[in-house]
Design an enzyme around this catalytic site. Sequence first.
Site, PDB file in Angstrom:
ATOM      1  N   ASP A  80       0.864  -1.333  -0.169  1.00  0.00           N
ATOM      2  CA  ASP A  80       0.061   0.060  -0.067  1.00  0.00           C
ATOM      3  C   ASP A  80       0.771   1.109   0.129  1.00  0.00           C
ATOM      4  O   ASP A  80       2.139   1.104  -0.019  1.00  0.00           O
ATOM      5  CB  ASP A  80      -1.087  -0.151   1.037  1.00  0.00           C
ATOM      6  N   HIS A 126      -2.593   3.022  -4.596  1.00  0.00           N
ATOM      7  CA  HIS A 126      -1.971   2.713  -3.410  1.00  0.00           C
ATOM      8  C   HIS A 126      -0.334   2.153  -3.715  1.00  0.00           C
ATOM      9  O   HIS A 126      -0.247   1.057  -3.197  1.00  0.00           O
ATOM     10  CB  HIS A 126      -2.979   1.507  -2.751  1.00  0.00           C
ATOM     11  N   GLU A 146      -9.673   2.932  -5.691  1.00  0.00           N
ATOM     12  CA  GLU A 146      -9.132   4.021  -5.254  1.00  0.00           C
ATOM     13  C   GLU A 146      -8.076   4.685  -6.205  1.00  0.00           C
ATOM     14  O   GLU A 146      -7.247   5.312  -5.608  1.00  0.00           O
ATOM     15  CB  GLU A 146      -9.110   4.112  -3.874  1.00  0.00           C
TER      16      GLU A 146
HETATM   17  C1  ACM Z   1     -10.904  -0.467   0.001  1.00  0.00           C
HETATM   18  O1  ACM Z   1     -11.379  -0.294   0.845  1.00  0.00           O
HETATM   19  N1  ACM Z   1     -10.278   0.727  -0.554  1.00  0.00           N
HETATM   20  C2  ACM Z   1     -10.947  -1.677  -0.888  1.00  0.00           C
END
Ligand code: ACM
Length: 634
Positions: free
Chosen positions: A205, A276, A339
Amino acid sequence: TMTTRSVCLSSAIALALLAAAPTRAADAGSVIPKLIPQPSQIVQLQGSFVVDAHTAVRAGDGDVVREVGRQFKAMLGDDWPLPLDLSKDGSSQNKILFALDNSRSWASPDAYTLDVDATGVRVLAGSGKGLYYGAVTLMQLLTSGAADAHRVQLPALHIDDAPRFGWRGVMLDSARHFQSVDEIKQLLDAMAQLKLDTFHWHLTDDQGWRLPVPGWPKLTEVGGCRIPAGDGGVDAATGAPVPYCGFYTEAQIREVVAYAASRHIDVVPEVDIPGHATAAISAYPQLGVSGAPIAVSNEWGVNKNLFNADESTMQFLQDVLTQVATLFPGKFVHIGGDEAVKDQWKASPKMQARIRKLGVKNEAGLQAWMVARLENTLTAHGKRLIGWDEILEGKLPASATVMSWRGTEGGIDAVKKGHDVVMTPSDTLYLDYLQTTSADEPPGRPATIPLAQVYAFEPVPKALDAKQATHILGVQANVWTEHMRSMARVQHALFPRIAALAEVAWSPKQDRDYAGFLQRLPAMLPRWQHAGIGYAQTPFQTQPDIQPGAATNTAQVTLQSPLGYTTRYTIDGSAPSASSPQYFAPLQLPLPTTLNAQLFFDQHALAAVTTRQLTAASLLTRSDEQLAMCTGQL
Ligand code: ACM
């Protein structure tokens, strides 16, 4: 006020005695099965079998069966009072038999039967996994009541059990905070003993890269460390900030995978692409859109750094997925996809040129192109791709599986397009949200997802017909660890809600019964204590709300029981017992008073006593934990 109170107290005692009577009668007989998850079929029969010092365990036919016999004993623990000798055959009148039975066809590899009759216990299955689950059920039967050191009386019964869903998952975020291999093994044991079979391991991440990849050493050397925001501390000698670092070695990953496999848990690794990605780009800036050096992030939230889509970056990602395919033998590999805000791709002339050259429509098309490339690589390794529901925003390979987290709509959409789906909606199954409104909850996302809400989750949306429903592979709870610096915090978040998840994932829909679940849940607590699991106490403790009373020099006290278990209290300084007054309605108490309150089930206290010293002064103060939280939207 005083008259009213004494009336309330005496009626409380009368009701408490009434409620206690049937329970006592049952305790005198044999153990009531306290199983979680509830089996798909359980038939209680006449008679019983007593497990005693002479009961032998016969699990000798082949390595698979022998291993289950050993695991069964290990689940009970070295301090289990009965020997349950594994080495002997056992007399035909007093034994527990584990055996594979391929003379019938089983509903799934997870299925088993368990029979108790006057001569003993027989656990049968078609595979090691089913037999293991039979052993888990038997362990729970043996630990359903207060064990006398010399005997456990099991009621005669027939259990024919198989799960509703094949994907019964928990996701752990090891990127934001890092857990040791031993901590993960302890979680895997607890999962297996709830018949959960999928461990989704979030390994990369913005705030950390935890996976070694040959040829890319800086991923873990640089990407595995961040300078913590706030109070990370400084090195006493140099004055330099102390970094937060960690990664799993290949040997450790293999150890986790093997440990999980022996408990019939598949590990699904996640490498988040293309967002991420800050930690990876910090290690190798050429993977990012600008190429400029950046630092591993020490802030939570959605970060704008994306991988670029250059051919060299696709080669890097191929190396990463090849390593993942080598280390993780399971079928699924999770490629994230969530995201990925496209600001950097939109602003970059180079990325725009790439979009034109590839002939894709826009930034979403570029992400879809990347996903298709990753899917090719995974298919070549015999793997299946799974990603968060954002991967539906572009054209998706038919074989891709979707993990629905932004509610269930993404899952419905994916099924209608023919994809398999795992349900993990954030508003119900993100267990990093707090579970009670107690002032004793640790830091977390400031909204609550109580146990009842997890229990009530239905993985198959009404919008799907029976054929479409077969695309719902199952259900998963996720724990994101931004606010969980230690495994103790992770355990607090997961337990006891993980037990509700297990029942959602395993038990037939028509047999789901929250009231019945609450009757069985207290039996899990000593099992978790025995395993050293720091389950949340907050659902099992009362939260007193204390206000000035109607009369001068009195307090009005409201005692909430988060799960509805019986609340008992004293006002004379003594510890509450099973015969203390039961709380029904707000109390008017004279000041000063020492209030002791505790939750009970079946005559047993569920957690520690809550004590409040009520004085005129204490009524005027609130600690900051007691202030109501400003809850935002989920
Ligand atoms: C997530 O909670 N961004 C998969």
